[in-house]
Design an enzyme around this catalytic site. Structure first.
Site, short mmCIF file in Angstrom:
data_model
loop_
_atom_site.label_atom_id
_atom_site.label_comp_id
_atom_site.label_asym_id
_atom_site.label_seq_id
_atom_site.Cartn_x
_atom_site.Cartn_y
_atom_site.Cartn_z
N ASP A 157 -1.25 1.46 -3.87
CA ASP A 157 -2.12 0.42 -4.44
C ASP A 157 -3.51 0.97 -4.79
O ASP A 157 -4.44 0.20 -5.05
CB ASP A 157 -2.23 -0.79 -3.50
CG ASP A 157 -2.87 -0.46 -2.17
OD1 ASP A 157 -2.84 0.72 -1.78
OD2 ASP A 157 -3.39 -1.37 -1.51
N SER B 216 0.10 1.68 16.39
CA SER B 216 -0.19 1.44 14.97
C SER B 216 -0.37 -0.05 14.73
O SER B 216 0.25 -0.87 15.39
CB SER B 216 0.97 1.98 14.14
OG SER B 216 0.97 1.35 12.87
N ASP C 17 -2.69 6.44 -3.23
CA ASP C 17 -1.54 5.77 -2.62
C ASP C 17 -1.04 4.65 -3.53
O ASP C 17 -1.58 4.45 -4.63
CB ASP C 17 -1.87 5.28 -1.20
CG ASP C 17 -2.78 4.07 -1.19
OD1 ASP C 17 -3.49 3.85 -2.18
OD2 ASP C 17 -2.77 3.31 -0.21
N THR D 33 0.18 -1.19 11.62
CA THR D 33 0.99 -1.50 10.45
C THR D 33 2.46 -1.11 10.60
O THR D 33 3.27 -1.44 9.75
CB THR D 33 0.45 -0.77 9.19
OG1 THR D 33 0.54 0.64 9.43
CG2 THR D 33 -0.97 -1.14 8.88
N SER E 199 0.81 -1.22 0.00
CA SER E 199 0.00 0.00 0.00
C SER E 199 0.84 1.28 0.00
O SER E 199 1.60 1.51 -0.93
CB SER E 199 -0.92 -0.07 1.21
OG SER E 199 -1.80 0.98 1.25
N ASP F 240 -6.01 2.51 -3.20
CA ASP F 240 -7.27 2.40 -2.45
C ASP F 240 -7.51 3.62 -1.56
O ASP F 240 -8.50 3.68 -0.83
CB ASP F 240 -7.37 1.08 -1.64
CG ASP F 240 -6.24 0.89 -0.66
OD1 ASP F 240 -5.36 1.77 -0.56
OD2 ASP F 240 -6.23 -0.16 0.02
P1 NG1 Z 1 -2.21 2.15 11.48
O1 NG1 Z 1 -0.77 1.95 11.11
O2 NG1 Z 1 -2.83 1.06 12.31
O3 NG1 Z 1 -2.44 3.52 12.02
C1 NG1 Z 1 -2.85 2.80 8.95
C2 NG1 Z 1 -3.91 3.88 8.87
C3 NG1 Z 1 -5.27 3.20 8.93
C4 NG1 Z 1 -5.43 2.14 7.84
C5 NG1 Z 1 -4.24 1.19 7.88
C6 NG1 Z 1 -4.24 0.17 6.77
C7 NG1 Z 1 -3.87 6.16 9.80
C8 NG1 Z 1 -3.67 7.01 11.00
N1 NG1 Z 1 -3.79 4.84 9.99
O4 NG1 Z 1 -3.04 2.07 10.12
O5 NG1 Z 1 -6.27 4.18 8.84
O6 NG1 Z 1 -5.61 2.73 6.59
O7 NG1 Z 1 -2.99 1.91 7.85
O8 NG1 Z 1 -3.59 0.57 5.61
O9 NG1 Z 1 -4.08 6.69 8.71
ZN ZN Z 2 -3.48 1.39 0.11
#
Ligand code: NG1
Ligand code: ZN
Length: 555
Positions: A283, A504, A281, A506, A68, A285
């Site tokens: 990918d 987070s 972004d 991710t 992504s 989405d």
């Molecule tokens: P995390 O890293 O859990 O904050 C981020 C985005 C989510 C979501 C995911 C999946 C922010 C603050 N957080 O998650 O909204 O899109 O990535 O890609 O934008």
């Molecule tokens: Zn994405």
């Protein structure tokens, strides 16, 4: 069909050995990490996808290879369930277990999943695989395909596609074509057909000018936008930047624009005032809009803006059709407070707040006849209930009132334009263009519907981000004890101050969000909250720095 589980181990040992010891987790967006460490993960996800398809009676399961908005060296994988949803939580756990066993234990782990879930391994199963345009994606795609083959599944490779295309293909296949045709051409045809049917021959209207600048983040969105334009016969005048000359997401794309709040690299310096610009972004989405105002100032229109614009427009369509439908808007705690006020006080649409992650938003949106969901970062879509679609269709077929009939026909096109299966940057963008065109609005009129509160998103590195535990859709921090009291104390000193923290899903960081009435207030508020997080949650590395320098060093 007889399946020999021995093959599972043979493939693993010969081609996809697990060389890393650290355990990884199927997070909000599947498995993510450095691409070079992911081959065994991909192979095992191929295996898992066949089991998932078999337990779902052979329905198609999607496997998407992408990281992504993450940097170029990273990659990732996520599974798409039969109706386009993210993988069911119970299976996220199974995925995590399957990926973390050693090569020697792999065969018996697969056998135990089959036994425990009573999966009929002799049946047919179908897996779709697609990837973004990272240079390491093809190797990873082959690993997934080999996983499917090892368990005698049917695999269909789609090559380079966007994440939302994968969701669309899966839903089309599992609904026997009633949602659309599960091919790339089928996807373009459905969306472009709807867009051009609404727009007709009149390409401009009032203050709406048919001119758009598109930042493709050097990702797959740029490639697909080129394909859209080839098929559009000039109905959208769109200039594409960041087509793949540079690294994916590097100083460009929706995440960069949203977080840094500035024009991405790769777009011309000094873009003319009030020209609509859009960033997707890696990918495709997520989507955000931005423009430079007549004072040369960068202005952002994020996911909250898109959600409010769409809600307003769909409300007027519902009214014109003479229907009574339950509409709701779903946000997360990252939504700007000003957008929530606007939804409650001006639009008067019910709004709910759920935890971060598309699956939570999508799930909540399904409770409404028309459920609009968007994350502030630009990921979102609209879902319609079958009953709502039926009602609109019957008005279009039976109404004797030309205006009402026309509105219903328009509504049907709008539904076809929207990719209901998941947030889709290009489909969302064409929806925004459609709405602005129909209202005769320029970007400024959209921007002036409400004023965002200045806001800031920071990352703090801590020893173990899971020491932070949240509640109430992540708006309250319940652990470590006392942290929320500190945040409350700090926030109370700022007009319209709001701040929350969460680990987070991710990245290995804690995120701090803050908003307040003025820019200097939000800088100071974010700094103070970061400081207490750093102290109370075991910060590592450099301490948060005061506002003068925080802007560049901590985002
Ligand atoms: P995390 O890293 O859990 O904050 C981020 C985005 C989510 C979501 C995911 C999946 C922010 C603050 N957080 O998650 O909204 O899109 O990535 O890609 O934008
Ligand atoms: Zn994405």
């Amino acid at each position: 069909m007889s399946v020999n589980l021995r093959t599972v181990y043979a493939f693993a040992r010969e081609m996809y050995p697990k060389k890393v010891n650290e355990n990884i987790n199927y997070g909000t967006a599947g498995f993510r990490g450095e691409a070079k460490k992911l081959e065994y993960v991909m192979y095992r996800m191929g295996l898992l996808a066949t089991l998932r398809s078999r337990i779902k009676n052979g329905q198609v399961i999607g496997v998407m290879i992408t990281a992504s908005h993450n940097p170029e060296p990273d990659n990732g994988v996520k599974l798409v369930d039969p109706m386009g949803e993210m993988l069911e939580p119970k299976w996220e756990k199974i995925a995590t277990e399957l990926v973390n066993v050693s090569d020697n234990e792999l065969e018996s782990k697969v056998a135990s999943i089959i036994k425990e879930l009573n999966i009929d391994i002799g049946t047919h199963c179908n897996v779709y695989v697609g990837m973004d345009n990272r240079y390491h994606s093809p190797i990873l795609l082959k690993a997934v395909a080999d996983g499917v083959i090892a368990l005698k599944g049917n695999v269909k490779e789609f090559g380079i596609i966007t994440t939302p295309m994968m969701h669309y293909f899966v839903v089309c296949a599992n609904t026997k074509g009633s949602y659309g045709i599960p091919t790339e051409e089928g996807y373009y045809k459905k969306i472009i057909g709807a867009f051009e049917s609404i727009r007709g021959n009149q390409l401009e209207n009032g203050n709406y000018k048919n001119r758009l600048m598109f930042d493709g983040a050097n990702g797959v969105g740029a490639r697909k936008m080129i394909q859209f334009l080839k098929r559009m016969n000039g109905s959208l005048n769109c200039e594409i930047f960041n087509k793949g000359e540079g690294k994916i997401n590097e100083n460009c794309g929706a995440d960069f624009v949203k977080v840094q709040q500035k024009v991405p690299n790769g777009m011309p310096e000094g873009i003319e005032a009030n020209v609509r610009c859009v960033s997707v972004d890696g990918d495709a989405d997520r989507v955000v809009y931005f423009f430079t105002d007549s004072n040369g100032k960068f202005q952002l229109l994020d996911g909250d803006r898109i959600a409010t614009l769409v809600a307003n427009y769909l409300m007027s369509l519902v009214k014109k059709c003479g229907l009574k439908l339950k509409m709701g808007l779903v946000q997360t705690a990252y939504a700007n407070g000003a957008s929530t006020d606007y939804i409650v006080n001006e639009l008067k649409v019910p709004v709910s707040c759920v935890s971060t992650g598309v699956k939570h938003l999508h799930h909540k949106a399904l409770e409404y006849d028309i459920g609009i969901y968007f994350e502030a970062n630009g990921h979102g879509t609209v879902v319609f209930s079958d009953e709502a679609k039926e009602m609109i269709k019957s008005i279009s077929e039976l109404s004797q009132n030309p205006e009402q009939k026309n509105a219903a026909n328009n509504f049907i096109d709008v539904i076809n334009l929207i990719n209901e299966t998941v947030g889709d940057a290009i489909s969302d963008m064409l929806l925004v263009e459609t709405i602005l065109h129909s209202k005769g609005w320029d970007v400024r009129e959209w921007f002036d519907t409400y004023t965002d509160l200045p806001n800031k998103l920071l990352k703090i590195k801590v020893q173990d981000r899971n020491v932070i535990v949240t509640a109430d859709a992540e708006r309250i921090c319940v652990k470590p004890e006392g942290l929320q009291d500190e945040i409350d104390k700090i926030t109370s000193n700022y007009k319209r101050g709001r701040s929350f923290v969460r680990p987070s899903g991710t990245e290995d960081v804690v995120r701090v969000y803050a908003e307040a009435a003025t820019k200097s207030d939000v800088d100071q508020l974010a700094y103070e909250v970061s400081q207490v997080v750093y102290k109370m949650a075991g910060g590592t590395g450099a301490e948060p720095t005061p506002p003068e320098t925080i802007y560049n060093s901590h985002i």
